[in-house]
Write an enzyme that holds these catalytic residues in place. Structure first.
Site, PDB file in Angstrom:
ATOM      1  N   GLY A 158       0.827  -1.214   0.000  1.00 21.76           N
ATOM      2  CA  GLY A 158       0.000   0.000   0.000  1.00 21.76           C
ATOM      3  C   GLY A 158       0.855   1.255   0.000  1.00 21.76           C
ATOM      4  CE1 TYR A 168      -7.968   0.940   9.870  1.00 23.77           C
ATOM      5  CE2 TYR A 168      -8.106   1.934  12.056  1.00 23.77           C
ATOM      6  CZ  TYR A 168      -7.444   1.776  10.841  1.00 23.77           C
ATOM      7  OH  TYR A 168      -6.268   2.439  10.618  1.00 23.77           O
ATOM      8  CB  SER A 205      -0.015   3.866  -4.576  1.00 22.12           C
ATOM      9  OG  SER A 205      -1.144   3.544  -3.797  1.00 22.12           O
ATOM     10  CE  LYS A 227      -4.949  -0.871  10.559  1.00 15.97           C
ATOM     11  NZ  LYS A 227      -3.778  -1.056   9.678  1.00 15.97           N
TER      12      LYS A 227
END
Ligand code: NAP
Length: 247
Positions: free
Chosen positions: A12, A155, A14, A159
């Site tokens: 990830g 989420y 970019s 995590k």
């Protein structure tokens, strides 16, 4: 140049935090595989910024949630860069909703990308790292793993899971000179936090000791530290980089 000649894979990468980590590693001397899923143009731009620093960079499209794509990405990195010394599992998404309304697909996609994606990449990189007898694995968790958050149960679970995963893999790989750590960022200025409602942003700022959101580069420097020899005796840990939000 604390990472001179090291070979890194950043998932990830970019944009946002991943981009900053890739560039920080390159500024410290590493060559980098820049992973992305959608935005090839942005990934190529990150590569050209890295090449300007005199380092090698390759963009590679792969969905980390797919075990085969994650594995071929690592194989591709070994082929192109010679080996993988540093893996940063940064790719992550949010699909926020209150638990009562959370759809199965929103639970599954967040867990698949944020948590299983890290597992897929770690499993694929272990053999090459064992062969090299050296390695650094860095998982990007979140302060939400500690505090939880309304509307972010999926989420937070992903995590929190990453922190437990980090501790376990650190114990499995410690004897082979591979360290495994996590970084838990607070609120960082990226696309992910740009759409936060103004009232929420104000409330959050009032809770942050340093009185501002973090910059992606500030996560990049924590990653460089964990990847460097300066962190050679640190494993299984999570560094919180949140400007003093959850003290
Ligand atoms: P972002 O700006 O939304 O960027 C997400 C990156 O992940 C993009 O490069 C995206 O690629 C890539 N990605 C998404 N799904 C992927 C998949 N299935 N496979 C491979 N790559 C994928 O996010 P960010 O704010 O920089 O966050 C980066 C990481 O830090 C995430 O893990 C996030 O949970 C964590 N974090 C962020 C904050 C914050 O405040 N921003 C706080 C704590 C933790 P494309 O561009 O190709 O879509």
């Amino acid at each position: 140049m604390v990472l001179n000649g090291k070979k890194a894979v950043v998932t990830g990468a970019s944009r946002g935090i991943g981009r900053a980590i890739a560039i920080s590693l390159a500024e410290s001397g590493a060559d980098v595989l820049v992973n992305y899923t959608n935005d090839a143009e942005a990934a190529e731009k990150v590569c050209s910024d890295i090449k300007k620093l005199g380092r090698q960079a390759i963009a590679h499209r792969a969905n980390v949630a797919d075990p085969e794509q994650a594995s071929s990405m690592i194989q591709f990195a070994v082929k192109q860069l010679g080996r993988v010394d540093i893996l940063v599992n940064n790719a992550g998404v949010t699909r926020d909703n209150l638990v009562v309304s959370l759809r199965d697909e929103d639970w599954d996609s967040v867990l698949s990308i944020n948590l299983k994606g890290a597992f897929n990449c770690v499993r694929a990189v272990i053999r090459p790292m064992l062969k090299a007898k050296w390695g650094r694995i860095i998982n990007i968790s979140s302060i939400i793993a500690y505090t939880g958050n309304v509307g972010q149960a999926n989420y937070a679970a992903s995590k929190g899971g990453l922190i437990a995963f980090t501790k376990s893999v650190a114990q499995e790989l410690g004897s082979r000179k591979i360290t495994v750590n996590a970084i838990a960022p607070g609120y960082i200025e990226t696309d992910m936090t740009q759409s936060l409602p103004e009232a929420f942003r104000e409330k959050m700022l009032s809770r942050i000791a340093l009185g501002r959101l973090g910059r992606p580069e500030e996560i990049g420097s924590a990653a460089v530290f964990l990847a460097s020899d300066a962190a050679s005796y640190i494993t299984g840990q999570t560094i919180i980089v949140d400007g003093g939000m959850a003290v």
